[in-house]
Design a protein around this motif. Structure first.
Motif, PDB file in Angstrom:
ATOM      1  N   ILE A  88      -1.026   4.700   3.179  1.00 48.10           N
ATOM      2  CA  ILE A  88      -0.344   3.441   4.069  1.00 48.10           C
ATOM      3  C   ILE A  88       0.474   4.921   4.845  1.00 48.10           C
ATOM      4  CG2 ILE A  88       1.789   2.367   3.459  1.00 48.10           C
ATOM      5  CD1 ILE A  88       0.903   1.920   0.775  1.00 48.10           C
ATOM      6  N   ARG A  89       1.164   5.513   4.634  1.00 46.48           N
ATOM      7  CA  ARG A  89       2.222   6.699   6.111  1.00 46.48           C
ATOM      8  C   ARG A  89       1.188   6.770   6.093  1.00 46.48           C
ATOM      9  NH1 ARG A  89       3.733  11.414   5.917  1.00 46.48           N
ATOM     10  NH2 ARG A  89       3.182  11.942   3.818  1.00 46.48           N
ATOM     11  N   HIS A  96      -0.852   4.458   8.712  1.00 44.42           N
ATOM     12  CA  HIS A  96       0.988   4.008   9.841  1.00 44.42           C
ATOM     13  C   HIS A  96       1.048   5.362  11.143  1.00 44.42           C
ATOM     14  CE1 HIS A  96      -0.126   0.579   7.065  1.00 44.42           C
ATOM     15  NE2 HIS A  96       0.255  -0.378   9.209  1.00 44.42           N
ATOM     16  N   MET A 121       8.956   7.471   7.182  1.00 49.24           N
ATOM     17  CA  MET A 121       8.982   5.897   5.859  1.00 49.24           C
ATOM     18  C   MET A 121      10.757   5.883   5.727  1.00 49.24           C
ATOM     19  SD  MET A 121       6.673   4.048   3.876  1.00 49.24           S
ATOM     20  CE  MET A 121       5.099   4.670   3.486  1.00 49.24           C
ATOM     21  N   ILE A 167       8.649  -1.923   0.312  1.00 46.30           N
ATOM     22  CA  ILE A 167       6.741  -1.808   1.067  1.00 46.30           C
ATOM     23  C   ILE A 167       6.053  -2.385   1.351  1.00 46.30           C
ATOM     24  CG2 ILE A 167       4.617   0.318  -0.192  1.00 46.30           C
ATOM     25  CD1 ILE A 167       7.565   2.150  -1.134  1.00 46.30           C
ATOM     26  N   TYR A 208       6.902  -5.014   3.751  1.00 45.82           N
ATOM     27  CA  TYR A 208       7.087  -4.519   5.718  1.00 45.82           C
ATOM     28  C   TYR A 208       5.156  -4.131   5.234  1.00 45.82           C
ATOM     29  CZ  TYR A 208       7.937  -0.672   8.961  1.00 45.82           C
ATOM     30  OH  TYR A 208       7.549  -0.522  10.457  1.00 45.82           O
ATOM     31  N   PHE A 209       4.842  -3.392   5.334  1.00 45.69           N
ATOM     32  CA  PHE A 209       3.269  -2.582   5.618  1.00 45.69           C
ATOM     33  C   PHE A 209       2.000  -3.892   4.714  1.00 45.69           C
ATOM     34  CE2 PHE A 209       5.494   1.223   4.552  1.00 45.69           C
ATOM     35  CZ  PHE A 209       4.898   2.302   5.941  1.00 45.69           C
TER      36      PHE A 209
END
Length: 68
Positions: free
Chosen positions: A9-10, A13, A20, A49, A52-53
Motif C-alpha cells: 500500500i505504501r 502510493h 506513512m 489505514i 485513508y487508502f
C-alpha cells in the motif's frame, strides 16, 4: 501478512515510511515495526489505514483480495 500488505500500500502510493507515519500519526520506527510485523496493528490504526487508502480490513489483514 499485514506487513507485506502495508508495504504494498505504501509503495503503491509512493510514500516513505516517514510519510506513512505522518498520515497515521505515528513515527517512522512504528511503521517499520508494522511492516516487519514485530508490532501488531491496533484497531484504530487499522481503521485509519483502511479509511485513508480506501481498502477493506480483510484485504489489509490478508483475508481477501483487493477489490479496487
Amino acid at each position: 501478512m499485514f506487513g507485506q500488505k502495508l508495504i504494498e500500500i505504501r509503495k503503491d502510493h509512493n510514500l516513505t515510511q516517514k510519510q506513512m507515519g505522518e498520515i497515521l500519526n505515528v513515527n517512522q520506527r512504528t511503521i517499520s515495526q508494522y511492516e516487519n510485523e514485530s508490532r501488531d496493528l491496533n484497531t484504530n490504526t487499522i481503521i485509519k489505514i483502511c479509511t485513508y487508502f480506501d481498502i477493506s480490513a480483510d484485504y489489509l489483514l490478508g483475508l481477501k483480495m483487493k477489490t479496487h
